[in-house]
Every structure is written in structure tokens, then in C-alpha cells.
Design a protein around this motif. Structure first.
Motif, short mmCIF file in Angstrom:
data_model
loop_
_atom_site.label_atom_id
_atom_site.label_comp_id
_atom_site.label_asym_id
_atom_site.label_seq_id
_atom_site.Cartn_x
_atom_site.Cartn_y
_atom_site.Cartn_z
N LEU A 46 0.82 -1.21 0.00
CA LEU A 46 0.00 0.00 0.00
C LEU A 46 0.86 1.26 0.00
O LEU A 46 0.50 2.27 -0.62
CB LEU A 46 -0.93 -0.01 1.22
CG LEU A 46 -2.04 -1.07 1.17
CD1 LEU A 46 -2.70 -1.22 2.53
CD2 LEU A 46 -3.07 -0.72 0.11
N THR A 56 -14.63 3.19 3.13
CA THR A 56 -14.33 2.10 2.18
C THR A 56 -14.82 2.34 0.75
O THR A 56 -14.01 2.11 -0.17
CB THR A 56 -14.84 0.77 2.76
OG1 THR A 56 -14.16 0.52 3.99
CG2 THR A 56 -14.60 -0.37 1.79
N LYS A 77 -8.66 2.59 0.25
CA LYS A 77 -7.94 1.47 0.87
C LYS A 77 -7.69 1.70 2.36
O LYS A 77 -7.42 0.76 3.10
CB LYS A 77 -6.60 1.26 0.16
CG LYS A 77 -6.66 1.25 -1.35
CD LYS A 77 -7.63 0.19 -1.87
CE LYS A 77 -7.79 0.25 -3.37
NZ LYS A 77 -8.64 1.31 -3.87
N THR A 101 -10.46 -0.28 4.39
CA THR A 101 -10.28 -1.73 4.46
C THR A 101 -8.99 -2.10 5.19
O THR A 101 -8.93 -3.13 5.87
CB THR A 101 -10.27 -2.33 3.04
OG1 THR A 101 -9.33 -1.61 2.23
CG2 THR A 101 -11.64 -2.22 2.40
N TYR A 102 -7.96 -1.27 5.07
CA TYR A 102 -6.72 -1.51 5.82
C TYR A 102 -6.99 -1.46 7.32
O TYR A 102 -6.46 -2.28 8.08
CB TYR A 102 -5.68 -0.45 5.43
CG TYR A 102 -4.42 -0.50 6.25
CD1 TYR A 102 -3.44 -1.46 6.00
CD2 TYR A 102 -4.19 0.41 7.28
CE1 TYR A 102 -2.26 -1.50 6.75
CE2 TYR A 102 -3.03 0.38 8.04
CZ TYR A 102 -2.07 -0.58 7.76
OH TYR A 102 -0.92 -0.62 8.52
N MET A 141 -15.14 -2.94 -4.00
CA MET A 141 -14.79 -2.92 -2.58
C MET A 141 -15.68 -3.87 -1.78
O MET A 141 -15.32 -4.29 -0.67
CB MET A 141 -14.90 -1.50 -2.03
CG MET A 141 -13.95 -0.50 -2.70
SD MET A 141 -12.23 -1.06 -2.81
CE MET A 141 -11.75 -0.99 -1.10
N VAL A 153 -13.73 -6.93 -1.44
CA VAL A 153 -12.70 -6.75 -0.40
C VAL A 153 -13.32 -7.00 0.98
O VAL A 153 -12.77 -7.75 1.81
CB VAL A 153 -12.09 -5.35 -0.47
CG1 VAL A 153 -11.09 -5.14 0.67
CG2 VAL A 153 -11.40 -5.14 -1.81
N ASN A 171 -7.49 -5.08 -3.07
CA ASN A 171 -7.18 -3.68 -2.77
C ASN A 171 -6.18 -3.10 -3.76
O ASN A 171 -6.39 -2.03 -4.34
CB ASN A 171 -6.60 -3.58 -1.35
CG ASN A 171 -7.58 -2.99 -0.36
OD1 ASN A 171 -8.60 -2.44 -0.72
ND2 ASN A 171 -7.25 -3.10 0.91
N HIS A 188 -7.53 -3.10 -7.43
CA HIS A 188 -8.50 -2.02 -7.65
C HIS A 188 -7.79 -0.68 -7.79
O HIS A 188 -8.15 0.16 -8.62
CB HIS A 188 -9.49 -1.97 -6.49
CG HIS A 188 -10.50 -0.88 -6.60
ND1 HIS A 188 -10.35 0.34 -5.98
CD2 HIS A 188 -11.67 -0.81 -7.27
CE1 HIS A 188 -11.38 1.11 -6.26
NE2 HIS A 188 -12.21 0.44 -7.04
N GLY A 189 -6.76 -0.45 -6.98
CA GLY A 189 -6.01 0.80 -7.09
C GLY A 189 -5.36 0.97 -8.45
O GLY A 189 -5.39 2.06 -9.03
#
Length: 524
Positions: A101, A240, A270, A273-274, A334, A337, A356, A359-360
Motif C-alpha cells: 500500500l 471504504t 484502501k 479496508t486496511y 470494494m 474486499v 485492494n 483495484h487501485g
């Protein structure tokens, strides 16, 4: 990999966090005479490229020096007492969960700065634009590197202000309303999250994430865990975003400038979710177990809702906004995720972390491409594009059309590209959830989510058919194909999407040992 001492790694991580903040301050100063170039505006945009480029190099050096044989171990750690009365420590570190990340954030911010240099989005206030971009990068990097709950909250909140101004000042139509919705939703969620963080820290006697993960909830009663997961989960779910707390996202993406949309989708989502993986799963496992079925249910609802919304926007005559469509697709992606996290299994959580990153990369590329399409045609209205302004891209701008089709099939989860593995592992995790979770319920969730992948394919292929295919309309305006600077900005995302799809072990080899240890109760 390069063998680096722990002190060098500590310096790299500290530099990674401080350089964007110092760069943001420096961007507001007058440019030295020798660096002004053609204009002061060009100088400050070049400053943004330079600072984000140096930060990216530091992130790559950190990744090269990382001990890949022990990705579950916290590395490059700094632990200094900051506010003794509150037991708050300046605790930094990176492991296999946070490292990808950090690199993704540094990469996307650099590409955004580079894109803005050649395609200025800064308007009459480039100093403020570059300063906010760097502040946004610093806050996001800090969110993924700090190991103290209160520092996490501060970094989490730091990101909101620059994104608000990027939307409100440099956004498109209805930007003021979109910016207000963004800030009000996220701030309300953050206030609730802060109460949960304080509850965990006070009851456990520490705000240290590593200590909380090692304790694995043993010092927290079941009722405290349930309340904490509910409070923190709401704040993270807004970020999210999880259905039905997502309604700020389509407006924010539609109004934001291209680089704002790229960073919002690529890295800011992110952070939520992180937080689920880094804080709630290890620190309050009993409370998370209680809410896991509800989280999974809301996740699959988001998958179906997002896909149906995209289908509605993609149909002929709907006057659908292409940026809004991609924003709704993010709600669905998401959802996968969150479903993976809700399974509380190594397979599902690894799938969530992989999705994650995928998707980024993919959605960041999609927003870049749509921004390029808008620059050429002046619109992102799908009907207007399909009826002439941007129709038949394969014939009028074949490279741009090919890249748009590539990003679309990557987004729908085509095997061999990055989007496939995260969603597949999330479904596998739902097939055999953690002990104590209802397998029939999660099998139902898996089936619904799998149907969602078909809906995703449907709307993405409709978009490709309407925008890329067909005969070139008579008297259609000429379209410029991909510029060199666009190739430079977009090529890394294409390459990494293919690389992650063909060699998933490069990412899973980092995340899996760290996830296994986190779920077992501890991070060394």
C-alpha cells in the motif's frame, strides 16, 4: 533484494512520511530564480513531480531493503514516547500488509503529479494544488505506516482536508455540493470511529497496534469488543465505502478533477479496508466474529447494487456519466474486499488485500483514461460519447480505445490480469469461512457475489461496445491519440496489472505470512 541495516530502513520510512509534508510547505514558497523555467507555475508543478518522484524512489528502496523472508515481522520500526500522559507513542513500522500500500500510494501520487505537469489541472493556483497533493500523499502514507491508534486517527483525518479542497476548488460541475457531502460523511464516520479507538485503548491500557494484535483481544471483554467493532467499523465502512454508506462517493468522483479521482479510488478507499485488517481483526476478534455475517451481507449487497447502478448508467438513453459509472463500480469491487475480510480466513483476507491493490491499479487507470477522453471530447456523458463525440475509438484513436478496453476487461476480472485473483480468493474464503461462522450463509453470499461478477462483465462490455466499437461517424471531430506523457503516466499501471495477474505470488508472498500471524494473534 538489497541487504540494508535497520537504521537505514528506519531512515527511509521516516523520510517517506516527512518528505511530502516538507514538500507541501516548500511548494507555497516563491521559486528560486534559477528554477522558475518558463514561469513560476511551471516551477511549482515541476516541484511536485520532483518531490513525489523522490518519495517513490524511497518507497522502492524500502521495498528492496525489506526482508522478504520474514514479511510478518514489523521492519523499519521507530518507537518513541510522544505523549506519555496518554500513553501515545510515535510508533512506525512496515510489514507485508502495509508495504504494497505504501508503494501503491507513492506510485499513484507520482503519476498524478507527472500528469498534472503536462496537463495542468492547477488552474490559477498551482501552489495550492501541489501543496494539497503532497499533503494528501503524506497523510495517506502515514496511515499505512503508523502503529498507534491515535496516530492512525490523526493520519486518517489529515487526508480529508486536502481532498475536500481538491474537489471544491478544482472539481467540475456541482463540486461544492460534492465536497460538502464528502467531508460531512467522512467526518461523522471519523467521530464515531474515534470513540471506538479510545474505548479499545483505555480498556486495553495501550494504543499500540502491535501490542493489541499480540494480546488478540484477551484484555477486552466481549461486550467491549462488540461496541468497539461497531463504532470503529462504521467509520471505516464510510471510508471504504460500504453500501449503504456509499452515497458520498459517486458525487465526489463525478465532481473531482482527474488526479483527485485517481487518488480517491486508488488509495483513499484502501484506508478503510486496511483499518479492518490492521485494527479490528487482531485487536477485537470476538467482536468482529459477531458482526462478520452482517458485514458479508452488506458487502454482497454492495456488489449487486453497484453492478445494477452501473448497468442502469450504461444503457442507451440514460445520459450516464462515465466517471459516475466507474465510481459505482468501485462500490462493487470494494464489496469483494469486505467479503474477503468478513470470512476471517487467511484465504479471504489475502484475497481482500490483493483486490485492494488490483483495484487501485485498474480503477486509477480507468479514471486517467476517462479524464483523457474528456479532455479530447469535452464530455463524459456516455450517450454523447456513443453518438459521435467519442464513438468508435478503435477507428479514431486506436491506442486510447485499446487502453480503455484493456482497463475494462481488467476491471471485470479477466483471468491473467490483476482483478481476477482478489475476487477469486474472496469467493474461496466465503466457500469455507472461519470456524463458528455459518457456512450455509457464506455459501449464499458466495453465490450472490459470483453472480455480481457476471453483472460486472455485462456493464463493462456494454461500455466498451458503445464507446470503442462501431463505424466512424461521418463528420466526426478528429481525436488525438495517446500523447507521450500519457503513455509515461499510464504504462506503469498497465504493466503492473499484467504482472500481478500473471505472477500473483509476488504480492501474496508478502501478505500471506503477515495475515497468518495476524489471525493467529500477534505481530512480532
Amino acid at each position: 533484494m538489497i541487504d540494508m541495516s535497520e537504521s537505514v530502513m528506519q531512515f527511509l520510512l521516516a523520510f517517506l512520511l516527512l518528505a511530502p509534508l516538507l514538500g507541501a510547505l516548500a511548494a507555497l514558497l516563491p521559486a528560486p530564480p534559477g528554477l522558475k523555467g518558463r514561469s513560476p507555475e511551471q516551477a511549482v508543478l515541476r516541484h511536485g513531480v520532483t518531490v513525489t518522484g523522490v518519495v517513490l524512489l524511497a518507497a522502492i528502496a524500502l521495498a528492496l531493503g525489506f526482508d522478504h523472508d520474514h514479511p510478518s515481522k514489523m521492519q523499519a520500526t521507530t518507537d518513541i514516547s510522544w505523549i506519555p500522559a496518554l500513553h501515545v507513542r510515535l510508533h512506525l513500522g512496515v510489514d507485508g500488509i502495509s508495504l504494497p500500500l505504501l508503494v501503491l500510494t507513492a506510485l499513484l501520487t507520482f503519476l498524478c503529479a507527472l500528469y498534472s505537469y503536462f496537463k495542468p489541472a492547477a488552474g490559477p493556483a498551482p501552489k495550492a494544488f501541489v501543496s494539497l497533493l503532497l499533503l494528501l500523499e503524506g497523510g495517506t502514507l502515514a496511515t499505512f505506516a503508523v502503529l498507534d491508534l491515535l496516530l492512525f486517527f490523526l493520519a486518517f483525518e489529515t487526508v480529508l482536508i486536502p481532498m475536500y479542497f481538491l474537489i471544491a476548488r478544482w472539481g467540475g460541475a456541482d463540486r461544492a455540493r460534492a465536497a460538502w457531502r464528502f467531508i460531512l460523511y467522512t467526518l461523522l464516520g471519523s467521530v464515531i470511529m474515534l470513540l471506538g479507538l479510545l474505548l479499545i485503548g483505555i480498556k486495553a491500557g495501550t494504543f499500540d497496534m502491535v501490542a493489541l494484535a499480540t494480546d488478540n483481544g484477551r484484555s477486552l471483554t466481549a461486550s467491549v469488543q462488540v461496541v468497539a467493532v461497531l463504532a470503529i467499523g462504521v467509520g471505516l465502512a464510510v471510508k471504504t465505502p460500504m453500501w449503504p454508506l456509499h452515497s458520498w462517493l459517486p458525487d465526489a468522483h463525478t465532481a473531482a478533477p482527474t488526479v483527485g479521482s485517481v487518488l480517491l479510488a486508488g488509495v483513499l478507499l484502501k484506508m478503510g479496508t486496511y483499518g479492518f485488517v490492521r485494527i479490528l481483526l487482531p485487536a477485537a476478534p470476538h467482536g468482529f466474529h459477531t458482526f462478520a455475517p452482517y458485514l458479508a451481507a452488506l458487502a454482497v449487497a454492495g456488489i449487486i447494487y453497484g453492478s445494477l447502478a452501473c448497468l442502469a448508467l450504461a444503457r442507451e438513453g440514460a445520459k450516464g456519466d462515465l466517471k459516475r459509472l466507474i465510481a459505482y463500480s468501485s462500490v462493487g469491487h470494494m464489496g469483494f474486499v469486505l467479503l474477503g475480510i468478513a470470512t476471517m480466513t487467511p484465504t479471504g483476507v489475502n484475497g481482500a488485500l490483493f483486490a485492494n491493490i488490483a483495484h487501485g491499479l485498474i480503477t486509477g487507470l480507468l479514471f486517467f483514461l476517462v479524464g483523457g477522453l474528456k479532455d479530447r471530447t469535452g464530455t463524459v456523458d456516455l450517450d454523447a460519447l456513443a453518438k459521435g463525440a467519442g464513438a468508435a475509438l478503435y477507428g479514431r484513436a486506436p491506442r486510447l480505445g485499446g487502453l480503455l478496453a484493456f482497463a475494462a476487461v481488467a476491471s471485470l476480472g479477466l483471468p491473467g490480469l490483476a482483478g481476477f485473483w482478489g475476487e477469486m480468493l474472496a469467493l474461496f474464503g466465503a466457500f469455507d469461512p472461519a470456524a463458528g461462522l455459518s457456512r450455509p450463509a457464506f455459501l449464499t453470499f458466495m453465490a450472490i457475489a459470483a453472480f455480481g461478477t457476471l453483472l460486472t462483465a455485462a456493464y463493462m462490455l456494454v461500455v466498451v461496445r458503445r464507446v470503442c466499437m462501431g463505424a466512424v461517424p461521418q463528420e466526426a471531430p478528429k481525436l488525438t491519440d495517446v500523447h507521450t506523457f500519457e503513455y509515461v503516466a499510464w504504462a506503469p499501471l498497465v504493466v503492473l496489472t499484467v504482472l500481478a495477474g500473471l505472477w500473483p505470488r509476488a504480492l501474496l508472498g508478502l501478505t500471506d505470512p503477515a495475515v497468518q500471524q495476524l489471525l493467529a494473534g500477534g505481530t512480532r
